[in-house]
Design an enzyme around this catalytic site. Sequence first.
Site, mmCIF file in Angstrom:
data_model
loop_
_atom_site.group_PDB
_atom_site.id
_atom_site.type_symbol
_atom_site.label_atom_id
_atom_site.label_comp_id
_atom_site.label_asym_id
_atom_site.label_seq_id
_atom_site.Cartn_x
_atom_site.Cartn_y
_atom_site.Cartn_z
ATOM 1 N N GLU A 153 48.949 40.738 27.135
ATOM 2 C CA GLU A 153 48.460 42.099 27.326
ATOM 3 C C GLU A 153 49.617 43.086 27.227
ATOM 4 O OE1 GLU A 153 44.478 42.030 29.530
ATOM 5 O OE2 GLU A 153 46.051 42.258 31.019
ATOM 6 N N SER A 210 42.565 47.350 25.664
ATOM 7 C CA SER A 210 41.591 48.223 24.990
ATOM 8 C C SER A 210 40.714 47.486 23.983
ATOM 9 C CB SER A 210 42.305 49.407 24.337
ATOM 10 O OG SER A 210 42.957 50.190 25.325
ATOM 11 N N HIS A 269 48.703 40.150 36.575
ATOM 12 C CA HIS A 269 48.241 41.283 35.746
ATOM 13 C C HIS A 269 49.295 42.390 35.803
ATOM 14 C CE1 HIS A 269 45.862 44.680 34.339
ATOM 15 N NE2 HIS A 269 45.025 43.807 33.829
ATOM 16 N N ASN A 326 37.457 41.921 33.283
ATOM 17 C CA ASN A 326 38.211 42.235 34.502
ATOM 18 C C ASN A 326 37.690 43.559 35.052
ATOM 19 O OD1 ASN A 326 40.086 42.767 36.473
ATOM 20 N ND2 ASN A 326 41.746 43.258 35.051
ATOM 21 N N TRP A 327 36.910 43.454 36.116
ATOM 22 C CA TRP A 327 36.292 44.662 36.666
ATOM 23 C C TRP A 327 37.283 45.531 37.445
ATOM 24 C CZ3 TRP A 327 31.010 42.528 38.935
ATOM 25 C CH2 TRP A 327 30.130 42.297 37.870
ATOM 26 N N LYS A 328 38.464 45.029 37.686
ATOM 27 C CA LYS A 328 39.458 45.768 38.484
ATOM 28 C C LYS A 328 38.817 46.239 39.794
ATOM 29 C CE LYS A 328 41.685 47.011 34.193
ATOM 30 N NZ LYS A 328 42.767 47.706 33.549
ATOM 31 N N GLY A 347 39.171 45.004 30.287
ATOM 32 C CA GLY A 347 38.971 45.840 31.459
ATOM 33 C C GLY A 347 37.812 46.803 31.251
ATOM 34 N N GLY A 348 38.129 47.998 30.771
ATOM 35 C CA GLY A 348 37.147 49.088 30.652
ATOM 36 C C GLY A 348 35.821 48.685 30.028
ATOM 37 N N GLY A 365 44.076 50.041 29.049
ATOM 38 C CA GLY A 365 43.401 51.229 29.563
ATOM 39 C C GLY A 365 43.821 52.518 28.882
ATOM 40 N N GLU A 412 49.087 45.448 36.164
ATOM 41 C CA GLU A 412 48.893 46.431 37.244
ATOM 42 C C GLU A 412 49.430 45.892 38.567
ATOM 43 O OE1 GLU A 412 44.716 47.055 36.573
ATOM 44 O OE2 GLU A 412 45.177 48.079 34.692
HETATM 45 C C1 PEP Z 1 42.834 44.532 31.538
HETATM 46 O O1 PEP Z 1 42.420 44.996 32.573
HETATM 47 O O2 PEP Z 1 43.358 43.416 31.551
HETATM 48 C C2 PEP Z 1 42.677 45.296 30.305
HETATM 49 C C3 PEP Z 1 43.087 44.776 29.178
HETATM 50 O O3 PEP Z 1 42.117 46.545 30.403
HETATM 51 P P1 PEP Z 1 41.498 47.422 29.201
HETATM 52 O O4 PEP Z 1 40.593 46.514 28.406
HETATM 53 O O5 PEP Z 1 40.765 48.534 29.862
HETATM 54 O O6 PEP Z 1 42.653 47.900 28.362
#
Ligand code: PEP
Length: 248
Positions: free
Chosen positions: A166, A212, A94, A9-11, A233-234, A172, A96
Site C-alpha cells: 500500500e 484508492s 497498516h 477495510n472499514w477503518k 478502504g473507501g 485515501g 495509518e
Molecule cells: C486502506 O485502507 O488500506 C486503503 C487502501 O484505503 P483506500 O482504498 O481508501 O485508499
Amino acid sequence: MRIPIIAGNWKMHKTAAESVEFVESIKDQVKGTDVEVVICAPYTLIHSVKEAIQGTNIKLAAQNMHWEDQGAYTGEVSPIMLKELGVEYCIIGHSERRQYFNETDETVNKKVLAALKHNIKPIVCVGETLEQRENGETDALVKAQVVKAFAGVPAERVAEIVIAYEPIWAIGTGKTATAEQANEVIYNIREVIRDLYGEEIYTEIRIQYGGSVKPSNIEEIMNQEDIDGALVGGASLKPDDFVGLVNF
Ligand code: PEP
C-alpha cells in the site's frame, strides 16, 4: 494456485446496525465469486459481523491487535480475544497505525508472530511515502519492511500470511499507483520472499495491492500477473462498490 483476496477495510466507520445491513445487502451478490471475500471490521463490530456472515462465504478480519496474550495494556485487544470471536485474519502494520500510533517494524513483527501463534492470518501492510518514492527508495524500504516483518516466521507458516503493498501516497487520496507500478513493487516483494524462503514458498504467498482501489480500476489491477487481490478502504464502505470489487 493463489486464490485472490479482496478485503474491505472499514477503518473507523459504521455502527453495528449498519454493519449488519451491509452484510445483508451483499451476501447473495458475492456468493458466486472465486475470490476470498474479507471484511476488516472495527473491534466493536466484530460480533455483529460474525453473526451476520454465518452461512456465507464472507470472512472476518480485525484491523489491529496487541502481541501479548493478556496483560496491563489498557485499551488494547489480544489475539486470544480476537480468536474467541471468530476472527480469521488481522491487518497488521497498516500505514495509518504506523503514522498515527507509532507502530514500527519491530511491533509489526511481534504482532505477526503473535497472530500466527494463535492461528490468525496476518495481512501485513508495507509501502512507501511519496517522498520516498520520489527519492528512489521504494524497493529498499519495502524490502526492509518485509524482512523485518517476517523475522522469525518459519517457512511452513509463510503461506498463511498475506502482504498488502500500500503506497502511502495512494491511500485515501484518490491517487492510485498505476497497475504496472503496483505490479513492479509486488514482483520485487515476491523476490524478497524467494530470497528469504526459497523457490517453493515464494510462489504461494499472496500479495495484494491497496490504495484508492475502486470498481473502475480493480480489473486493471487484478489483471497484473503478480497481484493477488486488493485491500480496499473507501470503496469498501458502500455495498454496491464492494460487490463491484469482488465481482470485478
Ligand atoms: C486502506 O485502507 O488500506 C486503503 C487502501 O484505503 P483506500 O482504498 O481508501 O485508499
